[in-house]
Scaffold this active site. Structure first.
Site, short mmCIF file in Angstrom:
data_model
loop_
_atom_site.label_atom_id
_atom_site.label_comp_id
_atom_site.label_asym_id
_atom_site.label_seq_id
_atom_site.Cartn_x
_atom_site.Cartn_y
_atom_site.Cartn_z
N CYS A 2 45.52 44.27 11.32
CA CYS A 2 45.63 45.66 10.39
C CYS A 2 46.85 45.69 10.08
O CYS A 2 47.99 45.56 10.54
CB CYS A 2 45.13 46.54 11.23
SG CYS A 2 43.31 46.63 12.02
N ARG A 27 48.60 39.06 7.01
CA ARG A 27 48.57 39.39 8.45
C ARG A 27 47.00 39.18 8.86
O ARG A 27 46.74 39.12 9.97
CB ARG A 27 48.69 40.82 8.70
CG ARG A 27 50.25 41.22 8.56
CD ARG A 27 50.32 42.87 8.62
NE ARG A 27 50.22 43.48 9.76
CZ ARG A 27 51.23 43.83 10.79
NH1 ARG A 27 52.29 43.45 10.45
NH2 ARG A 27 50.51 44.43 11.64
N TRP A 76 41.26 44.82 10.34
CA TRP A 76 40.97 43.79 10.89
C TRP A 76 39.91 44.20 11.83
O TRP A 76 40.30 44.71 12.75
CB TRP A 76 41.97 42.89 11.65
CG TRP A 76 41.60 41.46 12.03
CD1 TRP A 76 41.34 40.44 11.28
CD2 TRP A 76 41.20 41.14 13.59
NE1 TRP A 76 41.13 39.29 12.23
CE2 TRP A 76 41.18 39.78 13.45
CE3 TRP A 76 41.32 41.97 14.31
CZ2 TRP A 76 40.93 39.14 14.59
CZ3 TRP A 76 41.01 41.22 15.87
CH2 TRP A 76 40.75 40.04 15.69
N ASN A 102 46.19 51.20 13.38
CA ASN A 102 46.27 50.05 14.08
C ASN A 102 46.11 50.39 15.54
O ASN A 102 46.98 51.17 16.10
CB ASN A 102 47.62 49.25 13.68
CG ASN A 102 47.66 48.86 12.24
OD1 ASN A 102 46.75 49.23 11.59
ND2 ASN A 102 48.72 48.42 11.89
N GLY A 103 45.32 49.57 16.19
CA GLY A 103 45.49 49.69 17.64
C GLY A 103 43.94 49.72 17.98
O GLY A 103 43.05 49.56 17.17
N GLU A 483 48.77 21.42 19.60
CA GLU A 483 49.15 22.16 18.43
C GLU A 483 48.74 21.72 17.31
O GLU A 483 48.09 22.07 16.28
CB GLU A 483 50.61 22.27 18.45
CG GLU A 483 51.39 22.85 16.96
CD GLU A 483 51.04 24.27 16.97
OE1 GLU A 483 50.14 25.02 17.99
OE2 GLU A 483 51.09 24.92 16.01
N LYS A 487 46.07 23.72 14.55
CA LYS A 487 46.17 23.81 13.39
C LYS A 487 45.04 23.51 12.69
O LYS A 487 44.78 24.10 11.48
CB LYS A 487 47.34 22.78 13.06
CG LYS A 487 48.88 23.28 13.28
CD LYS A 487 49.41 24.78 12.49
CE LYS A 487 49.25 25.88 13.32
NZ LYS A 487 49.49 26.30 14.20
N GLU A 490 42.37 26.20 13.00
CA GLU A 490 42.65 27.47 12.20
C GLU A 490 42.26 27.41 11.05
O GLU A 490 41.75 28.80 10.58
CB GLU A 490 43.99 27.72 12.52
CG GLU A 490 44.57 28.07 13.84
CD GLU A 490 45.94 28.52 14.10
OE1 GLU A 490 46.52 29.58 14.42
OE2 GLU A 490 46.81 27.42 13.60
N HIS A 506 38.47 10.63 31.59
CA HIS A 506 37.48 11.62 32.33
C HIS A 506 36.62 12.57 31.72
O HIS A 506 36.29 13.58 32.35
CB HIS A 506 38.51 12.35 33.27
CG HIS A 506 39.15 11.42 34.12
ND1 HIS A 506 39.09 10.67 35.19
CD2 HIS A 506 40.73 11.23 34.00
CE1 HIS A 506 40.14 9.98 35.74
NE2 HIS A 506 41.16 10.20 35.06
N LYS A 605 47.57 37.21 11.73
CA LYS A 605 48.91 36.63 12.01
C LYS A 605 49.64 37.17 13.16
O LYS A 605 50.36 36.47 13.82
CB LYS A 605 49.85 37.15 10.66
CG LYS A 605 51.12 36.40 10.73
CD LYS A 605 51.29 35.15 10.80
CE LYS A 605 52.61 34.49 10.95
NZ LYS A 605 52.48 33.00 11.48
C1 G6P Z 1 47.85 34.76 16.31
C2 G6P Z 1 48.65 33.83 15.32
C3 G6P Z 1 48.97 32.46 15.96
C4 G6P Z 1 50.26 32.69 16.94
C5 G6P Z 1 49.72 33.34 18.01
C6 G6P Z 1 50.98 34.24 18.83
O1 G6P Z 1 47.02 34.16 16.93
O2 G6P Z 1 47.51 33.51 14.25
O3 G6P Z 1 49.86 31.77 14.76
O4 G6P Z 1 50.62 31.63 17.44
O5 G6P Z 1 49.16 34.71 17.49
O6 G6P Z 1 51.61 35.10 17.88
P1 G6P Z 1 53.26 35.26 18.20
O7 G6P Z 1 53.73 36.06 17.06
O8 G6P Z 1 53.27 36.05 19.50
O9 G6P Z 1 54.02 33.80 18.20
#
Ligand code: G6P
Length: 610
Positions: A2, A27, A76, A102-103, A483, A487, A490, A506, A605
């Site tokens: 949000c 975001r 969100w 937000n929250g 990672e 990616k 996501e 395994h 984000k």
């Molecule tokens: C969200 C984002 C990720 C990020 C994670 C941790 O899930 O989409 O890209 O790695 O939060 O965020 P931070 O700001 O703590 O690195």
């Protein structure tokens, strides 16, 4: 997640709010809305809808709204589906009060029942709506007093902005656990959940602390605590430019940020390498050499991509400093018993500095007696402010939801820390000097790695229709595999799994066939030959292989289907280079599949709720 933006001043608020919402789109959100006061005979006007800010812009253009004071929001969804009704702002029964939040209000069900019992009509499925009715119910004169009274009933977290038709020109802002800042303009004030929403208008910002209530009018602001005692907060300057949050000719922020990595890696290193001493200068740690020497173990807490950077960091710290490191999902760690072992240093890694679980894990560690440092990108963020010290990444704003440049900078920052700790613990001058030189070479090597893009694009074309991917690596390359898989998941919505290459036999090996591409992260290091054996195992089962390996590695011909060769560097630093082709691969596959790379479905984000 949000986003909030608010304005009070002499200008027409609606265009400023809409533009602020557009800046916050990155975001992640699913609905948007705004409320204005002061320009309408009825006092308060609200517009909101499910979907994009562009839709709201169209709606407001078709049916203009006026007023010099307003609040706006991108939602969100947490409580209740992303519908028009559930979008913010929310109003009270008489539509005199509007708020954005937000929250999460954790006791919303109890509050809702009590409010309905008292005769309030709640019309949405959200937790937030209860707040508007609590404020309506509060027995106090001014809006701020009513907000304070209402918040006494609330459990949970909030970044809150409230307007009232009875006090046009005023915005009351409250913060507990969800970031909000004020923007100080000339005869006008802003409120926002992050600075990008208001940077076009002012660089002077005030970061609110938890428990702060701020009262904004065009002539000024003041901040009080819940007992109405005045609080003084510093005015900070935002250091980056608008350009940093604009596309600058790139089709997507993600690609822009991938391509920025030579510069962002350079920024993280800037002024921190001591070549002669073979060491690193990290003044922001705020720890005396004696305190550093007393560290016996390190606990890293983080989420998502930052957690993967932590896993890479573990290898580097253990190798250079010979200190035991554990890497914890912040969301798990915070609810486990804190052991309070003496000599523990907790590192909170976070791009945004606002991730709720990371923040709480850090607080839990501190409460158990640990020293706490932050490795954070966003200057002035909550984690940065609550940590005793730390390392800023200086990577500039990261807008793409899929984190890229923050990842490589986090590894660089962790390497600098490992170098410093290592040199205190017997790492030789020669090794330290060599590593400092290798680090300094990285920006150039990152640049060369980016030249792989045309090859990556061709591979993306080959595999864009795959439904599953396996990413494999060992040692420092295992977290890179994780990672790479993250990616792809996501942004392209293809199922992908990261696995330690030798663990494959395994279980996951059962999945291997021509439809399950395997991406190996295999730079030349001490486990390289072992990984080649793992490739053979895949090959023998008809699997197709993409290998990210080191330049000049001819011998993989005949074993793998595609090679992406990154420049050679110290094996411990290889993750900074091998991650890049995987970022590009995910990006190009997502583009080919027509996915909205910068706004992937369901993701946010900055995750400010647990
Ligand atoms: C969200 C984002 C990720 C990020 C994670 C941790 O899930 O989409 O890209 O790695 O939060 O965020 P931070 O700001 O703590 O690195």
């Amino acid at each position: 997640m949000c986003g909030i933006v608010g304005y009070t001043g002499h200008r027409d608020a609606a265009p400023l709010l809409l533009e602020g919402l557009q800046r916050l789109e990155y975001r992640g959100y699913d609905s948007a809305g705004l409320a204005l006061v002061g320009g309408n005979r009825d006092g308060l006007v609200v517009r909101k809808l499910a979907g994009r800010v562009a839709g709201l812009v169209g709606q407001v253009a078709g049916e203009p709204v006026v007023g010099n004071t307003g609040i706006a929001h991108t939602r969100w969804a947490t409580h209740g589906a992303p519908t028009q009704g559930n979008a913010h702002p929310h109003v009270d029964c008489d539509r005199r009060i509007a708020l954005v939040h937000n929250g999460i209000i954790e006791n919303a069900d109890v509050l809702r029942a009590a409010l309905e019992q008292a005769g309030h009509r709640l019309t949405t499925e959200t937790d937030t709506e209860t707040l508007a009715h609590l404020i309506e119910d509060a027995k106090a004169d001014s809006l701020e007093e009513r907000v304070i009274a209402a918040l006494e009933h609330v459990d949970g977290t909030y970044g809150l902005a409230v307007v009232s038709a009875d006090e046009p020109g005023k915005i009351v802002v409250a913060r507990r656990g969800s970031p909000v800042l004020l923007g100080i303009g000339n005869g006008e004030l802003f409120v926002a959940s992050d600075a990008s929403a208001i940077l076009e208008h002012t660089r002077s910002v005030v970061y609110l602390n938890d428990g702060d209530i701020a009262v904004l009018t065009p002539t000024g602001y003041h901040i009080v605590d819940s007992e109405s005692h005045v609080q003084v907060r510093a005015v900070d300057d935002v250091a980056w430019d608008l350009e940093a949050i604009e596309l600058g000719g790139y089709p997507h922020f993600m690609l822009k940020e991938i391509c920025e990595q030579p510069e962002t890696v350079r920024s993280t290193l800037r002024g921190r390498l001591l070549f002669e001493q073979g060491c690193a200068r990290l003044n922001g740690l705020n720890l005396a050499p004696q305190a550093l020497a007393e560290i016996r173990r390190i606990v890293i807490v983080a989420c998502g991509t930052s957690w993967h950077a932590g896993l890479v960091g573990r290898h580097i710290i253990e190798a250079l400093a010979r200190l035991p490191v554990v890497v914890e999902y912040a969301s798990e760690y915070r609810y486990r018993p804190q052991l309070g072992l003496p000599g523990t240093l907790t590192l909170a890694i976070s791009q945004s500095g606002e991730t709720a679980d990371t923040l709480e894990a850090m607080r839990a560690a501190r409460a158990a007696g640990s020293r706490v440092l932050g490795i954070v990108n966003v200057v002035g963020s909550t984690i940065a402010r609550e940590a005793e010290g730390g390392i800023y990444l200086h990577a500039g704003p990261e807008i793409g939801v899929a984190s890229t440049k923050a990842f490589t900078s986090q590894i660089v920052a962790l390497t600098l820390l490992a170098l410093l700790l290592g040199r205190q613990r017997g790492l030789s001058l020669e090794v330290g000097q060599d590593l400092a030189c290798r680090l300094a070479q990285l920006p150039g090597l990152v640049d060369r790695t980016l030249a792989l893009e045309p090859q990556v694009k061709a591979i993306a074309q080959e595999f864009a229709d795959a439904r599953n991917f396996l990413y494999l690596g060992r040692g420092v390359s295992f977290p890179v595999a994780l990672e790479g898989a993250l990616k792809l998941k996501e942004i392209s919505y293809i199922h992908a799994e990261g696995y330690p290459a030798a663990e494959m036999k395994h279980g996951p090996i059962a999945l291997i066939d021509a439809d399950m591409p395997a991406v190996f992260v295999a730079p030349r290091d001490d486990v390289y030959q072992k990984v080649v054996s793992n490739m053979q195992e895949v090959k023998a089962r008809g699997g197709r292989i993409v290998a990210v390996t080191t330049e000049g590695n001819g011998e993989l011909r005949g074993v793998v289907d595609y090679q992406l060769q990154v420049p050679a560097t110290a094996p411990l630093l290889s993750a900074i280079l091998t991650a890049i082709p995987l970022q590009l691969l995910a990006y190009h596959i997502a583009v080919l599949r027509g996915c909205d790379v910068d706004r992937p479905r369901n993701l946010a984000k900055s995750v400010t709720v647990e």
